[in-house]
Every structure is written in structure tokens, then in C-alpha cells.
Motif scaffolding. Structure first.
Motif, PDB file in Angstrom:
ATOM      1  N   LYS A   1     -14.191   7.098   8.845  1.00 10.18           N
ATOM      2  CA  LYS A   1     -15.407   6.298   8.807  1.00 10.18           C
ATOM      3  C   LYS A   1     -15.285   5.059   9.672  1.00 10.18           C
ATOM      4  CE  LYS A   1     -17.815   5.406   4.730  1.00 10.18           C
ATOM      5  NZ  LYS A   1     -17.815   5.353   3.254  1.00 10.18           N
ATOM      6  N   ASN A   2     -14.087   4.471   9.682  1.00 11.41           N
ATOM      7  CA  ASN A   2     -13.931   3.167  10.320  1.00 11.41           C
ATOM      8  C   ASN A   2     -13.502   3.221  11.777  1.00 11.41           C
ATOM      9  OD1 ASN A   2     -14.498   1.077   8.267  1.00 11.41           O
ATOM     10  ND2 ASN A   2     -13.007   2.289   7.115  1.00 11.41           N
ATOM     11  N   GLU A   3     -12.767   4.247  12.148  1.00 10.61           N
ATOM     12  CA  GLU A   3     -12.310   4.314  13.538  1.00 10.61           C
ATOM     13  C   GLU A   3     -13.419   4.893  14.393  1.00 10.61           C
ATOM     14  OE1 GLU A   3      -9.386   2.902  14.601  1.00 10.61           O
ATOM     15  OE2 GLU A   3      -9.460   2.221  12.517  1.00 10.61           O
ATOM     16  N   THR A   4     -14.486   4.135  14.534  1.00 15.13           N
ATOM     17  CA  THR A   4     -15.669   4.659  15.226  1.00 15.13           C
ATOM     18  C   THR A   4     -15.363   5.042  16.668  1.00 15.13           C
ATOM     19  OG1 THR A   4     -16.255   2.363  15.353  1.00 15.13           O
ATOM     20  CG2 THR A   4     -17.561   3.711  13.885  1.00 15.13           C
TER      21      THR A   4
ATOM     22  N   HIS B   1     -17.398   9.500  20.917  1.00 15.12           N
ATOM     23  CA  HIS B   1     -16.095   9.530  20.259  1.00 15.12           C
ATOM     24  C   HIS B   1     -15.006   9.808  21.266  1.00 15.12           C
ATOM     25  CE1 HIS B   1     -16.336  13.915  20.521  1.00 15.12           C
ATOM     26  NE2 HIS B   1     -17.558  13.820  20.050  1.00 15.12           N
TER      27      HIS B   1
ATOM     28  N   GLY C   1     -17.375   7.394  13.662  1.00 15.39           N
ATOM     29  CA  GLY C   1     -17.656   6.847  12.335  1.00 15.39           C
ATOM     30  C   GLY C   1     -18.520   7.734  11.467  1.00 15.39           C
TER      31      GLY C   1
ATOM     32  N   GLY D   1     -13.357  -2.548   6.378  1.00 14.10           N
ATOM     33  CA  GLY D   1     -13.572  -1.145   6.030  1.00 14.10           C
ATOM     34  C   GLY D   1     -12.376  -0.525   5.338  1.00 14.10           C
TER      35      GLY D   1
END
Lengths: 356, 316, 239
Positions: free
Chosen positions: A118-121, A64, A126, B289
Motif C-alpha cells: 500500500k505504501n511503496e507507491t 509502478h 499503492g 503508513g
């Protein structure tokens, strides 16, 4: 002796998590108890705080953004600021509308925050979440902390290692708990002072008679946004502390929007909204009931499972957990109807004929 | 033109968007009616939708196991509708009614609690895992496929989508008849306009409230069953996932405007699906998403620009 | 039968919550009478009407209609009992058509609704052409007529009017007073609360002046118009 330690540690963990919920409940009390703002996105604000703290304090990671390995207090401060900023944005849009819209918007923002996490891995790793979040006190045992100043001034790495090895493995738990309780106390004191200040009295006036306050030249919307932002900052702080307690956070399970938000609401309503002491008491009480009922149900199921050996307890356990939710939910309904002012009602005399 | 652009757009974006829009529309009808007649945002609405799906599933399983008769979901939905309406009325009687004269926020809170109670109840009874609603892969309707293919505009629509769209249209017509032609429907509109005046006009508001739960419950179960038919499975969180788009649709259409809610539902459903269409170049416009964020964005814009909605609904 | 007083209010104390607004009011409306209540703002004029309807808290005193006690009755029951009420504001359903508004007024009526609607269109000819219009789109005066027609859809034993001419143009005011008189001539007793004291007293058989929640003066309409104190207090200062 071991048993005594075991019980003490259980009590400490109750106080720790209870304390974190107490911070959340205090934050909610500013919004709901002081200003009558209905926020059902508590989990969202806590998540902002938790993720900000986590990203800023973890060791650099390939999973991350960061971690930035920054000092813990700075991270907590930023967690509060970011949470407050998001609240400010929502407040600008919805505070002038009736509470229902604010409720819908806050539950929405909690969802958006979850989606984002969740989406901005790249940023948040995520759904897998962030691991190894430093926990105050316990973090001292991590190499990256004791090899750096100020700890390195007192001892070298080896010396620190030996020192920590000589302590019982749970040594940090009472300290962590005490830190949280201290935070609860400080926030409580600040809020009590604020409530008695002209600002606090104005908040009460606005909540009780918006039109009159408006006519008296008070900037109602602005005051409400202030309360909303301050409450959200406190929630962000709670999130930061929660992420320390958990050490692993992820967007879906940790910040289950309905469960966490719901528990905090039950706590505040049961304790007595408008009353900071009530909020704290409610948090500890409900958390104890919540946590004890889990042990109770599980041990009950174990006895049950031993009687009927063919029974698959794990399945029953998850189901029983949901039933527990049903019971707590019905408990809220009961309190709402029978004790709308909670166990510790707001102490200030309320003029008759005005319903809150 | 059709091959390069239309085929994909119509079959994979437009039609799914319409189907989703129908489902949102049906759910939003109940939300907008309760909001305008009972004057609160009912957070438990999505959960009744969801439990309606579970009731329907149970009816299908029971009928198949006990009598060997496989039921079409729409038939199995009949007992589910009755159960859901009964649930709505019971919840209203014991959890909402005590707050009728209290500040509205109390009942919003109660509904927020009921949201969790109902969901946890379903999780305890049916388990937290997904259930298969209708097994198998939905094949496109052959007739439509061949007909449209013969004019070089092949459209692939599975039968379930026909059911959903046709069902929504039928319910819409019935609702329109109810609201404009029947005494109870006109009464609902009257209470929505002004509960105080309704009371002093001799209208028995509690009867209207019950009627509202009936209509809301009916539409909610229809939405839940259509959603389950579309996804071919059931999940305990599906009601909650629908909640935000449904609120958005109700606000977009204007609170107290059932047909506004329908338009709102269609707009939101289409917007969600079309937002992932590659409008600019290759990639989808927004990351899939974030699809569920579209509804929220539309709602926030609406609350800023025109909180009373497209069709000038009530603003509280 | 007709000896009974249509509406008898005796020593009424009432208010919102525990705040007492009416402090011992006495009002009686005889069958076939039009009775006007006038008085300064905040005197509790509308409160009298709201008490009759059970819209607020009656602390003590009695209210009876044709000899039947109706204290504390629920509003929808009051309508069922034959009380026809026209609130001052928000008195029509804005999103319902004129006809639908009248139908809503007839909620408690079992039969003869269509005939009654026709009667109402005879009484308020202006509405006839607007029957399918949404009430919210009508002018203030027309809305007031819809409100009155809607209230008359019940088998009215008494009609309560709360400032029916407030905010209307003089032309409409005159028309409303004329209609009120006509309704009364059809045999419905009327209790009227008005700011336009002079016009109200002109059509009233009896008038009450309320000040600060208590009876101040009462008498026939003409007496009150001629009363110097009343004239100085209300009639002269009227805009």
C-alpha cells in the motif's frame, strides 16, 4: 448454443478459480497437513507471488516499478522464490515456538506485506494496484507478445491479428483453465512423491511425535522450516496464477487477509488435511458452494426485489454477502467439530492413542 | 524550549500515544488471560472489542430515539459489556469447549473462524460502512488548557482522552484488586500457573474459564468503546486492526501477566505514535503508513530475543 | 464406620488411552495406616495414584473409598470427596504466594480456612516466615512442604503422595518423612509412592512392591525391609 457456451464458460471459470484455490490448499497442506504448521498469512504469501509476477511481466508503466516485460515462466519462478524467502525468515524466528505464535506472526506478516504494497507507491502503485497483468494464452493476443519472438517467427503482426479475430472471444479460457489444472496435477504428483519419500515419512514422524523424532536425531526445526518454505512457494505460485486470472490486483481487496486465508483453510479442513486429494477436492467443492451461493442469493434477492419494488437490492446484496460469510464460518466450525479429519481423511493408518 | 519542542511532542505524540496505549493495554489483558488460562491465542478477541463498540452505539441510538435521553458512551457501554460477555461465553460453550482436550491448534482455528463469523455478522447487521460514534470536533479541556498555558506549558487534551486514561486506571485498579484479593481472581492466577494442578486441587476450572471470559469481555468492550470514543467513529475492521498490536502487547509483557500486558500496551501505543515523530531532522522517523508495522516489529524482536516477555511470562 | 477400608483397589487395570500399564493391581489402605508403594521405574507406581484421582483411563477393576465406588470420578470431584493429592512435580502454583497456595488448596472448603492455614503453619513451621513469598522462589524442600500443606487444606479422608522426596537433599527427605508420619498420626490414612524405598518402608505400616504393573510382594514395612529379594532389588542399590 449460446446458452450452452455460457454454461460451459461458467463451469470453466469455476474450475479455473477452484484450481487456483486448489494450489493454495496444496501449499497449505504441506505446511499444516505434513508438518502441523498453522499459517494464517496465506493471503500474504499469495500477494508476494502475485505482485512479483505482475511487476515482472507487465509492460513498462509509469505508475509502478517496471513492468519488466519478462517471460512469464521466469516471473512465476521468481514469485515462488521470493515467497519462499519471506517464509524462511518467519520460519527461522517462530517455528521453534508453539503454533499459536506462528499463527500470530503469519497474520502479522500478511499485514506487513499489505502495508508495504500500500505504501511503496513508487514500486507498486499503492492502493490503486497493478493493471493489465498478462494472462497465459490470452497474453498472446497482446501486441507486445505477438510482435516478439518466438511468435513473430510464425506470422507477422497483421497475420496474428487476423488469426485472433477469427477465434471466438473466449478462446483462451479453456486453455487457461487447462493450464491451471495441469499445474494442480503436477504439484499433486510432486507432493505425493515427496510424501512417500523418506523426507515425507520423516515429516509425518515429526508431526506425530516431535519428541521421539527429536530423540531419533532428526533436525525437527530444519524439517519444519523446509515444509513451511515449500508450502509458501506453492502459495506464491498460486498468487502468480491468481494475478493472471484477475489481471488487476490491489493490496486490500484482492488479498483480503481474512477472507482468502479463511476460505483456503475451510477447503483444506473440509477436504481432509494431510491428504492431497482431499485438499484439491475440498478446494473445488468449497469454491463451487461459495460461488453458487452467491448466484443463488443474488437471484433470490432479484425475485424479492421485483416483488417489493421499493426495495433497494444493492444494499441487501452486500448484506447478504456478509451473511454468506457467517454461514461459511459456521460451516467450518461444524466440520471442525464433527469431521475433524475432513471428507477424505488421511489414508495412512494412524496408530491409536495419538491424536493429531 | 516548550514552543519549539515540547508543545508539539507532548500534545501530538505523547498524549495520543498514551491514549492508544491504554486501549491496547485493555485489549491485551483479555488476550493474555485467555492465552494463559485457556491456553490458546484467541483471534476473535478484537472482534468482540469491535462488536462491543457497536452494541454501545446501538444503546446510545436507542436511548436517544426512544426516550430522548442521550447517553454518555460509558453509560451505554454497560449493556454492551453484558452482551459481549454473553457472546464470549456462548462462543466458548459451543465453539471452543468441544476442543478443551484436543490439541490447542484446533481451538486457535475455531477462534480464527469466529473472528470472521463475528465480523461478517456485524457487517450484515450494521452494514460495512463507518458509523459516527460521537459527532463533532473534540475541543481541548479549557481548564487544563488555561492552567497549563499560565505556566507556559500549554497542554491540549480533549475530555475524551481524560475519560480514556482515567477509565483505564480505574479498570486497572479493579483488576488488581480482583486478581490479588478475591478467591476467583486468585483461582484465575492459579489456573494460569497450572491448569492440571488446579484441577487436582479441586478448583472448578470451568468456573474460572467463565470468569476469564467475563474479565476479558469487560476489558475488551472498554477498549472498544474507548477506541470508538477516540476515533469518534466505528468500523467493522477496527477489531482486526487492533489484534496484532494487542498480541504484541501481550507477548511483550509476558503471556499470563495482565500487568505486563498493560505495560506492553503502553509501550506499543507510545512506540507507534513516537515512531512518526521527526526525531532526525524534518521528516517523521518512519513513514506514517507503516505505523501499524511497529507493533509487529517489536513483537518479532521480542520473539527472537526473549519470547517469554519482559515480565517472564509463560512460554508455550 | 471405621471398619470400612479407607481405600480399596481391586483387580485394577488402567493405562493411558488403550495402553495398559496396570494389569490387575490390588491395594488396600486401612484407616490410620500409612501404605507405601515401591518398585522399579516404570512399574506403574504413579499410575496407581493417578487412577484413583481419575486422571487416566481405568479399563476395569474397582476403586472404593470408605466403601464408596470412585472409579472414573473427575479430579476436582475427587478432591471434594476428600482425596488429598500431592503430585510429584509441578505441585505448587509458582506465581502465587505460600498463603495463596494454601487458599487454593481450600477451594472446596466453605469455612475455617484461616484456622486451617494456621494449623498448617504449625505443622510446617518453616513456611510460617515465608507465608507471603512467591512459591516459585522457595527451595525444593520448602516447595514440597507447600504442596503437602496445600493438599491438606481439604478435609482429607486419605492423602496420596507421589514421590514426595524425589530430588530433595537427605536433610529435607528425612523431614518430609517425619511430617508424613505426623500427618498419619493425626488420623489421615496415607498412600505413598516412593523411590526411597527403605525410608518409606520404615514409616509404613504396610508396603507393596509393584513390578511391571502387577503386585509382586506385600507385607508390613518391616517385613519388606527384611525380605531378601526386596532388599536386593531396591534397598541395596539405592544411592
Amino acid at each position: 448454443m449460446d446458452m450452452l457456451i455460457g454454461y460451459s464458460l461458467y463451469a470453466i471459470s469455476l474450475l479455473t478459480v477452484g484450481g487456483i484455490y486448489a494450489i493454495l490448499a496444496l501449499g497449505l497442506n504441506i505446511q499444516w497437513g505434513y508438518a502441523g504448521l498453522f499459517n494464517v498469512g496465506i493471503a500474504g504469501f499469495a500477494a508476494i507471488g502475485a505482485y512479483t509476477f505482475a511487476l515482472m511481466t507487465t509492460a513498462p508503466s509509469s505508475y509502478h516499478f517496471g513492468g519488466l516485460d519478462l517471460p512469464l515462466p521466469l516471473a512465476i519462478f521468481c514469485a515462488m522464490i521470493l515467497s519462499g524467502l519471506v517464509a524462511f525468515f518467519i520460519g527461522l524466528i517462530c517455528i521453534r515456538l508453539r503454533s499459536d505464535y506462528l499463527a500470530i506472526s503469519t497474520i502479522g506478516i500478511a499485514e506487513i506485506i499489505k502495508l508495504f504494497l500500500k505504501n511503496e507507491t513508487e514500486l507498486t502503485n499503492g492502493p490503486r494496484g497493478i493493471n493489465k497483468i498478462p494472462r497465459v494464452w490470452e497474453h498472446l493476443t497482446e501486441e507486445r507478445f505477438y510482435t516478439k519472438s518466438p511468435m513473430s517467427w510464425f506470422n507477422d503482426a497483421q497475420g496474428w491479428e487476423q488469426f485472433f479475430d477469427s477465434l471466438p472471444i473466449w478462446w483462451w479460457q479453456p486453455f487457461f483453465c487447462a493450464t491451471i489444472l495441469l499445474i494442480v496435477y503436477v504439484i499433486y504428483k510432486l507432493l505425493e512423491t515427496a510424501q512417500r519419500s523418506p523426507w515425507g515419512r520423516m515429516m509425518t514422524a515429526i508431526r506425530e511425535n516431535e519428541n521421539a523424532a527429536h530423540a531419533a536425531g532428526k533436525d525437527v526445526t530444519r524439517r519444519r522450516i523446509e515444509a513451511f518454505v515449500i508450502g509458501a512457494m506453492v502459495m506464491g505460485l498460486a498468487g502468480a496464477v491468481l494475478s493472471q486470472h484477475l489481471r488487476l490486483i490491489d493490496p486490500t481487496n484482492t488479498f483480503d487477509p481474512s477472507k482468502m486465508t479463511f476460505l483456503v483453510w475451510v477447503m483444506l479442513i473440509a477436504g481432509g488435511s494431510g491428504n492431497n486429494r482431499g485438499a484439491i477436492f475440498g478446494a473445488f467443492l468449497v469454491w463451487t458452494i461459495w460461488s453458487a451461493s452467491e448466484i443463488f442469493i443474488n437471484s433470490g434477492l432479484h425475485i424479492f426485489g421485483e416483488m417489493i419494488s421499493s426495495m433497494d437490492i444493492s444494499l441487501l446484496k452486500t448484506r447478504a454477502g456478509y451473511l454468506r460469510m457467517v454461514v461459511i464460518g459456521l460451516l467450518l466450525q461444524y466440520i471442525l467439530q464433527k469431521y475433524p479429519d475432513g471428507i477424505m481423511p488421511e489414508s495412512r493408518p494412524v496408530p491409536s492413542g495419538i491424536k493429531l | 524550549m516548550w514552543e519549539t519542542f515540547g508543545f508539539e511532542f507532548v500534545n501530538f505524540y505523547l498524549i495520543p500515544g498514551l491514549v492508544l496505549g491504554c486501549i491496547y493495554a485493555l485489549g491485551a489483558i483479555g488476550i493474555t488471560l485467555t492465552f494463559s488460562i485457556l491456553r490458546f491465542a484467541n483471534f476473535a478477541h478484537g472482534e468482540v472489542m469491535m462488536i462491543g463498540g457497536y452494541f454501545t452505539w446501538t444503546a446510545m441510538v436507542l436511548s436517544n430515539d426512544l426516550f430522548g435521553i442521550p447517553l454518555h458512551p460509558i453509560i451505554a457501554a454497560i449493556p454492551a459489556v453484558m452482551l459481549a460477555i454473553a457472546l464470549f461465553i456462548l462462543v466458548d460453550r459451543y465453539f471452543y469447549k468441544p476442543f478443551r482436550s484436543a490439541p490447542a491448534i484446533r481451538v486457535v482455528m475455531a477462534s480464527f473462524g469466529m473472528m470472521l463469523v463475528i465480523r461478517s455478522f456485524v457487517q450484515a447487521v450494521w452494514g460495512p460502512n463507518q458509523l459516527t460514534f460521537v459527532p463533532g470536533i473534540a475541543k481541548p479541556n479549557e481548564l487544563v488548557k488555561n492552567l497549563t498555558a499560565s505556566v507556559d506549558m500549554m497542554i491540549l487534551v480533549p475530555n475524551k482522552h481524560f475519560w480514556i486514561i482515567a477509565g483505564t486506571i480505574v479498570i486497572m485498579l479493579a483488576l488488581s484488586w480482583l486478581l490479588t484479593k478475591t478467591k476467583i481472581g486468585k483461582g484465575m492466577r492459579a489456573v494460569s500457573d497450572s491448569p492440571e494442578l488446579a484441577k487436582v486441587s479441586g478448583i472448578d476450572v470451568e468456573v474460572i474459564v467463565k470468569a476469564t471470559w467475563c474479565v476479558g469481555g469487560f476489558c475488551a468492550v472498554a477498549a472498544g468503546v474507548f477506541l470508538a470514543m477516540d476515533l469518534q467513529m466505528l468500523e467493522t475492521t477496527m477489531g482486526f486492526r487492533m489484534l496484532l498490536p494487542m498480541f504484541a502487547a501481550a507477548i511483550l509483557g509476558g503471556i499470563g501477566r495482565p500487568f505486563g500486558a498493560v505495560v506492553g500496551g503502553l509501550v506499543i501505543g507510545l512506540a507507534e505514535e513516537l515512531s512518526v515523530y521527526p526525531w532526525l531532522g524534518d521528516g517523521s522517523l518512519i513513514s506514517p503508513g507503516y505505523k501499524t508495522g511497529v507493533a509487529f516489529t517489536i513483537m518479532v524482536i521480542m520473539l527472537v530475543v526473549r519470547p517469554s516477555g519482559l515480565f517472564k511470562g509463560r512460554l508455550f | 464406620m471405621s471398619k470400612l477400608t479407607a481405600l480399596e483397589i481391586t483387580n485394577l487395570h488402567a493405562g493411558y488411552g488403550e495402553t495398559e500399564i496396570l494389569k490387575g493391581i490390588n491395594i488396600s489402605v486401612e484407616p490410620s495406616q500409612t501404605v507405601a508403594i515401591i518398585g522399579p521405574n516404570g512399574a506403574g507406581k504413579s499410575t496407581v495414584i493417578k487412577s484413583v484421582l481419575g486422571l487416566l483411563n481405568v479399563i476395569s477393576g474397582s476403586i472404593s473409598m470408605n466403601g464408596v465406588d470412585i472409579v472414573g470420578i473427575a479430579p476436582d470431584k475427587a478432591v471434594r470427596q476428600g482425596i488429598s493429592y500431592v503430585p510429584q512435580t509441578h505441585n505448587v502454583f509458582p506465581n502465587l504466594s505460600v498463603t495463596e497456595n494454601l487458599e487454593m488448596g481450600a477451594w472446596t472448603r466453605k469455612y475455617g480456612i484461616a484456622e486451617r492455614i494456621d494449623e498448617m503453619f504449625d505443622l510446617f513451621p518453616d513456611l510460617k516466615t515465608k507465608r507471603n513469598k512467591i512459591a516459585g522462589s522457595l527451595s525444593g524442600g520448602q516447595r514440597q512442604m507447600v504442596a503437602m500443606a496445600k493438599a491438606l487444606m481439604v478435609e482429607a479422608k486419605i492423602m496420596l503422595l507421589d514421590e514426595p522426596t524425589a530430588g530433595l537433599s537427605p536433610k529435607f527427605q528425612a523431614q518430609i518423612f517425619k511430617t508424613v508420619k505426623k500427618i498419619n498420626e493425626n488420623g489421615i490414612p496415607i498412600l505413598l509412592v516412593e523411590q526411597n524405598a527403605k525410608q518409606a518402608l520404615e514409616i509404613a505400616d504396610k508396603g507393596y512392591v509393584l513390578v511391571d504393573g502387577a503386585n509382586k510382594v506385600e507385607g508390613t514395612g518391616q517385613d519388606l525391609i527384611n525380605d531378601r529379594n526386596v532388599a536386593r532389588m531396591f534397598l541395596g542399590s539405592k544411592d
